[in-house]
Design a protein around this motif. Structure first.
Motif, PDB file in Angstrom:
ATOM      1  N   SER A 280     -13.107   7.598   7.146  1.00 57.35           N
ATOM      2  CA  SER A 280     -12.829   7.157   5.774  1.00 57.35           C
ATOM      3  C   SER A 280     -11.437   6.547   5.672  1.00 57.35           C
ATOM      4  CB  SER A 280     -12.993   8.313   4.786  1.00 57.35           C
ATOM      5  OG  SER A 280     -12.104   9.379   5.066  1.00 57.35           O
ATOM      6  N   GLY A 281     -10.471   7.111   6.403  1.00 55.43           N
ATOM      7  CA  GLY A 281      -9.130   6.533   6.417  1.00 55.43           C
ATOM      8  C   GLY A 281      -9.124   5.145   7.026  1.00 55.43           C
TER       9      GLY A 281
ATOM     10  N   PHE B 244      -9.918   6.490  -2.381  1.00 54.55           N
ATOM     11  CA  PHE B 244      -9.898   7.933  -2.113  1.00 54.55           C
ATOM     12  C   PHE B 244     -10.532   8.180  -0.751  1.00 54.55           C
ATOM     13  CE2 PHE B 244      -9.769   7.469  -6.676  1.00 54.55           C
ATOM     14  CZ  PHE B 244      -8.908   8.464  -7.105  1.00 54.55           C
ATOM     15  N   VAL B 245      -9.866   8.973   0.093  1.00 56.21           N
ATOM     16  CA  VAL B 245     -10.366   9.213   1.448  1.00 56.21           C
ATOM     17  C   VAL B 245     -10.209  10.686   1.823  1.00 56.21           C
ATOM     18  CG1 VAL B 245      -9.824   6.867   2.204  1.00 56.21           C
ATOM     19  CG2 VAL B 245      -8.123   8.678   2.524  1.00 56.21           C
ATOM     20  N   GLY B 246     -10.983  11.094   2.824  1.00 61.19           N
ATOM     21  CA  GLY B 246     -10.846  12.442   3.363  1.00 61.19           C
ATOM     22  C   GLY B 246     -11.398  13.522   2.473  1.00 61.19           C
ATOM     23  N   GLU B 247     -10.764  14.674   2.515  1.00 60.18           N
ATOM     24  CA  GLU B 247     -11.266  15.883   1.862  1.00 60.18           C
ATOM     25  C   GLU B 247     -11.310  15.787   0.345  1.00 60.18           C
ATOM     26  OE1 GLU B 247     -10.226  20.695   1.729  1.00 60.18           O
ATOM     27  OE2 GLU B 247      -9.099  19.365   3.063  1.00 60.18           O
ATOM     28  N   VAL B 248     -10.505  14.934  -0.249  1.00 59.28           N
ATOM     29  CA  VAL B 248     -10.485  14.808  -1.710  1.00 59.28           C
ATOM     30  C   VAL B 248     -11.815  14.266  -2.243  1.00 59.28           C
ATOM     31  CG1 VAL B 248      -9.570  12.442  -1.881  1.00 59.28           C
ATOM     32  CG2 VAL B 248      -8.988  14.135  -3.638  1.00 59.28           C
ATOM     33  N   VAL B 249     -12.598  13.638  -1.367  1.00 56.83           N
ATOM     34  CA  VAL B 249     -13.891  13.054  -1.747  1.00 56.83           C
ATOM     35  C   VAL B 249     -14.989  14.103  -1.593  1.00 56.83           C
ATOM     36  CG1 VAL B 249     -15.554  11.216  -1.203  1.00 56.83           C
ATOM     37  CG2 VAL B 249     -13.091  10.790  -0.996  1.00 56.83           C
ATOM     38  N   ASP B 250     -16.056  13.968  -2.359  1.00 56.02           N
ATOM     39  CA  ASP B 250     -17.200  14.880  -2.281  1.00 56.02           C
ATOM     40  C   ASP B 250     -18.021  14.598  -1.024  1.00 56.02           C
ATOM     41  OD1 ASP B 250     -19.324  16.619  -2.806  1.00 56.02           O
ATOM     42  OD2 ASP B 250     -20.368  15.149  -4.065  1.00 56.02           O
ATOM     43  N   VAL B 251     -17.400  14.845   0.126  1.00 51.79           N
ATOM     44  CA  VAL B 251     -18.058  14.773   1.428  1.00 51.79           C
ATOM     45  C   VAL B 251     -17.485  15.910   2.264  1.00 51.79           C
ATOM     46  CG1 VAL B 251     -18.390  13.467   3.568  1.00 51.79           C
ATOM     47  CG2 VAL B 251     -18.431  12.275   1.366  1.00 51.79           C
ATOM     48  N   THR B 252     -18.330  16.848   2.667  1.00 56.49           N
ATOM     49  CA  THR B 252     -17.874  18.000   3.444  1.00 56.49           C
ATOM     50  C   THR B 252     -18.759  18.165   4.665  1.00 56.49           C
ATOM     51  OG1 THR B 252     -17.134  19.130   1.440  1.00 56.49           O
ATOM     52  CG2 THR B 252     -17.420  20.479   3.413  1.00 56.49           C
ATOM     53  N   GLY B 253     -18.172  18.144   5.835  1.00 55.32           N
ATOM     54  CA  GLY B 253     -18.937  18.239   7.067  1.00 55.32           C
ATOM     55  C   GLY B 253     -19.126  19.660   7.546  1.00 55.32           C
ATOM     56  N   TRP B 254     -19.978  19.798   8.526  1.00 56.57           N
ATOM     57  CA  TRP B 254     -20.163  21.081   9.193  1.00 56.57           C
ATOM     58  C   TRP B 254     -18.880  21.460   9.930  1.00 56.57           C
ATOM     59  CZ3 TRP B 254     -25.522  21.295  12.124  1.00 56.57           C
ATOM     60  CH2 TRP B 254     -26.554  21.365  11.182  1.00 56.57           C
TER      61      TRP B 254
ATOM     62  N   ILE C  90      -3.859   4.559  -1.775  1.00 54.56           N
ATOM     63  CA  ILE C  90      -4.897   5.338  -1.082  1.00 54.56           C
ATOM     64  C   ILE C  90      -4.580   6.812  -1.301  1.00 54.56           C
ATOM     65  CG2 ILE C  90      -5.959   5.908   1.132  1.00 54.56           C
ATOM     66  CD1 ILE C  90      -5.217   3.131   2.129  1.00 54.56           C
ATOM     67  N   VAL C  91      -5.488   7.511  -1.960  1.00 48.88           N
ATOM     68  CA  VAL C  91      -5.299   8.938  -2.235  1.00 48.88           C
ATOM     69  C   VAL C  91      -5.921   9.742  -1.099  1.00 48.88           C
ATOM     70  CG1 VAL C  91      -5.704  10.826  -3.858  1.00 48.88           C
ATOM     71  CG2 VAL C  91      -5.339   8.491  -4.713  1.00 48.88           C
ATOM     72  N   ALA C  92      -5.079  10.394  -0.325  1.00 47.04           N
ATOM     73  CA  ALA C  92      -5.514  11.195   0.822  1.00 47.04           C
ATOM     74  C   ALA C  92      -4.869  12.573   0.734  1.00 47.04           C
ATOM     75  CB  ALA C  92      -5.130  10.503   2.129  1.00 47.04           C
ATOM     76  N   THR C  93      -4.923  13.149  -0.459  1.00 49.64           N
ATOM     77  CA  THR C  93      -4.179  14.375  -0.757  1.00 49.64           C
ATOM     78  C   THR C  93      -4.931  15.650  -0.413  1.00 49.64           C
ATOM     79  OG1 THR C  93      -4.998  14.125  -3.010  1.00 49.64           O
ATOM     80  CG2 THR C  93      -2.778  13.345  -2.564  1.00 49.64           C
ATOM     81  N   GLY C  94      -6.153  15.537   0.123  1.00 51.03           N
ATOM     82  CA  GLY C  94      -6.896  16.730   0.506  1.00 51.03           C
ATOM     83  C   GLY C  94      -7.446  17.482  -0.682  1.00 51.03           C
TER      84      GLY C  94
ATOM     85  N   VAL D  65       0.854  -1.203   0.000  1.00 46.61           N
ATOM     86  CA  VAL D  65       0.000   0.000   0.000  1.00 46.61           C
ATOM     87  C   VAL D  65       0.876   1.235   0.000  1.00 46.61           C
ATOM     88  CG1 VAL D  65      -1.850   1.262   1.164  1.00 46.61           C
ATOM     89  CG2 VAL D  65      -1.703  -1.226   1.421  1.00 46.61           C
ATOM     90  N   VAL D  66       0.580   2.173  -0.889  1.00 43.95           N
ATOM     91  CA  VAL D  66       1.184   3.498  -0.823  1.00 43.95           C
ATOM     92  C   VAL D  66       0.065   4.498  -0.559  1.00 43.95           C
ATOM     93  CG1 VAL D  66       2.363   5.337  -2.084  1.00 43.95           C
ATOM     94  CG2 VAL D  66       3.158   2.977  -2.296  1.00 43.95           C
ATOM     95  N   VAL D  67       0.209   5.257   0.513  1.00 43.22           N
ATOM     96  CA  VAL D  67      -0.768   6.287   0.873  1.00 43.22           C
ATOM     97  C   VAL D  67      -0.224   7.635   0.445  1.00 43.22           C
ATOM     98  CG1 VAL D  67      -2.080   7.351   2.740  1.00 43.22           C
ATOM     99  CG2 VAL D  67      -1.505   4.911   2.864  1.00 43.22           C
ATOM    100  N   LEU D  68      -0.987   8.368  -0.328  1.00 42.85           N
ATOM    101  CA  LEU D  68      -0.572   9.687  -0.798  1.00 42.85           C
ATOM    102  C   LEU D  68      -1.194  10.742   0.099  1.00 42.85           C
ATOM    103  CD1 LEU D  68      -1.128   9.147  -4.632  1.00 42.85           C
ATOM    104  CD2 LEU D  68       0.803   8.453  -3.188  1.00 42.85           C
ATOM    105  N   GLY D  69      -0.374  11.357   0.935  1.00 44.68           N
ATOM    106  CA  GLY D  69      -0.850  12.394   1.846  1.00 44.68           C
ATOM    107  C   GLY D  69      -0.667  12.000   3.292  1.00 44.68           C
ATOM    108  N   ALA D  70       0.035  12.852   4.052  1.00 43.13           N
ATOM    109  CA  ALA D  70       0.285  12.584   5.472  1.00 43.13           C
ATOM    110  C   ALA D  70      -0.503  13.552   6.333  1.00 43.13           C
ATOM    111  CB  ALA D  70       1.779  12.681   5.781  1.00 43.13           C
ATOM    112  N   GLY D  71      -1.790  13.733   5.969  1.00 40.52           N
ATOM    113  CA  GLY D  71      -2.706  14.488   6.809  1.00 40.52           C
ATOM    114  C   GLY D  71      -3.496  13.532   7.688  1.00 40.52           C
ATOM    115  N   ALA D  72      -4.629  14.000   8.201  1.00 42.66           N
ATOM    116  CA  ALA D  72      -5.418  13.189   9.122  1.00 42.66           C
ATOM    117  C   ALA D  72      -5.855  11.871   8.487  1.00 42.66           C
ATOM    118  CB  ALA D  72      -6.636  13.989   9.590  1.00 42.66           C
ATOM    119  N   ALA D  73      -6.472  11.941   7.311  1.00 36.35           N
ATOM    120  CA  ALA D  73      -6.977  10.721   6.671  1.00 36.35           C
ATOM    121  C   ALA D  73      -5.848   9.795   6.247  1.00 36.35           C
ATOM    122  CB  ALA D  73      -7.844  11.082   5.467  1.00 36.35           C
ATOM    123  N   GLY D  74      -4.769  10.350   5.695  1.00 35.21           N
ATOM    124  CA  GLY D  74      -3.667   9.535   5.216  1.00 35.21           C
ATOM    125  C   GLY D  74      -2.925   8.828   6.330  1.00 35.21           C
TER     126      GLY D  74
END
Length: 399
Positions: free
Chosen positions: A391-392, A369-379, A163-167, A10-19
């Motif tokens: 999602s991560g 695809f996980v996190g902000e890159v996906v068409d899901v935006t919370g309050w 896993i694309v977690a690039t925000g 597995v290669v995860v792209l992005g070292a933010g919360a989801a990645g």
């Protein structure tokens, strides 16, 4: 450039919360996992969030509230991940790591110490799970269809799964780019339109003149856009309006639409002024109103309502105008402050193209695809972080 051998599971792209969360989960399941990011430090958006305290989750992320509090072309898409790894599940891990939290209004949970402690915990768990973290590595694209080749400025990397977690595009000074969207397009994964969200609103003309004159003044207000209404703090700025109620409404606002501003949410301005007129009619309207809102706001509202003289000089129609000037100020924003200050990006990878149980692209097995890159935006208030964790976790469980 040569391809790295042996290939990563597995290669995860992005070292933010989801990645980071996805990488931890994948590595704990015995996968050879690499997490890469173009930034020199991991979790930079975590570090700056919540005024340096990080609003890690929200206790109100419950099954019944998810479709209402997560914006998406398909608001129910997020149900699967958020129900399988809940806010309570996240907090169990958070507390097991020795971290504690404090609760603010509306179920918002913040790290009791500092956001950097959240980042340190995630990086520590990633290493303990056996994953590799590689920073300062810019991703140029992903080719192939399992195995994949991840193209970077540090060489090519082979991966059975990616896993694309690039925000999203928000806060470009933190390194935000469109690479996640470009990867999706290259593999035929559709996107929905993107726009800044949870962002201050800007104005022009007479409304801006009034707002700029009040810059730095805050009220307990409410902002309504269509059927959405949010009551919370409101802040006047030199460019328009900010504060939690405005940021929330911005996710629902579209160009050309008016927003309704309540400058004294919870107060009964009309009734209060009518009672004051009966009791002491010689007082100025602004003086009486200043008992309910800041003095500068009171004077601006009185001027906008066109009142002159004392309260005794005002008929019911005049008091009704002043009541509307305070509780129902209808203004049309010129725009927003854009991605420069937006907390998140609305839109992204179309959820119809993803399996909600795995976050995997239906047409491209092995590409998630996980996190902000996906068409899901919370309050505002921890919802987007919980989406990142959930999602991560789902993707990490499935690779």
């Amino acid at each position: 450039m040569g391809t790295a051998h042996p290939p990563w599971d597995v290669v995860v792209l992005g070292a933010g919360a989801a990645g980071l969360y996805a990488g931890i989960e994948a590595a704990r399941r015995g996968r050879r996992c690499l997490v890469i990011d173009g930034a020199r430090k991991p979790g930079e958006k975590i570090r700056i969030s919540g005024g340096g305290r990080c609003n890690v989750t929200n206790l109100n992320v419950a099954r019944a509230t998810i479709p209402e509090r997560f914006l998406s072309r398909n608001p129910r898409f997020a149900l699967s991940a958020l129900s399988r790894h809940t806010a309570r599940d996240f907090l169990a891990r958070f507390e097991a790591a020795g971290l504690s939290w404090t609760e603010k209004a509306l179920g918002q949970l913040f790290c009791a110490t500092f956001a950097r402690d959240v980042v340190a915990w995630l990086v520590r768990d990633l290493a303990a799970a056996g994953a590799t973290l590689r920073l300062g590595t810019v991703v140029h694209g992903v080719e192939g269809a399992g195995p994949f080749t991840v193209r970077t400025d540090g060489g090519d990397m082979a991966a059975a799964r990616v896993i694309v977690a690039t925000g999203g595009l928000s806060i470009p000074k933190m390194g935000a780019t469109d690479i996640g969207y470009r990867i999706a397009r290259a593999h035929g994964v559709p996107l929905t339109d993107t726009r800044p969200a949870l962002v201050p609103l800007t104005f022009a003309g007479a409304p801006l003149e009034e707002m700029a004159a009040l810059a730095g003044t805050a009220v307990e207000g409410a902002v309504a856009c269509g059927r959405a209404r949010f009551r919370d703090g409101l802040l006047f700025t030199h460019r328009g309006l900010s504060g939690p109620s405005v940021l929330q409404a911005s996710s629902y606002w579209r160009e050309g639409e008016a927003v309704a501003i309540d400058l004294a949410a919870g107060a009964e301005v009309g009734a209060s002024l009518a009672a004051e007129r009966r009791r002491a009619g010689r007082v100025a309207p602004a003086t009486a109103l200043a008992r309910l809102v800041p003095e500068r706001v009171a004077r601006a509202a009185v001027a906008r309502a066109g009142l002159r003289g004392t309260l005794a000089d005002q008929g019911n129609a005049a008091l009704a105008r002043l009541n509307a000037a305070v509780h129902d100020w209808q203004v049309v924003p010129q725009g927003t402050e854009g991605y420069r200050t937006a907390e998140v990006t609305l839109g992204g990878v179309d959820t119809d193209a993803l399996d909600p149980r795995t976050m995997e692209a239906r047409a491209v097995p092995g590409l998630h695809f996980v996190g902000e890159v996906v068409d899901v935006t919370g309050w505002l208030g921890g919802y987007n972080f919980q989406w990142a964790w959930s999602s991560g976790w789902v993707a990490g469980q499935s690779v």
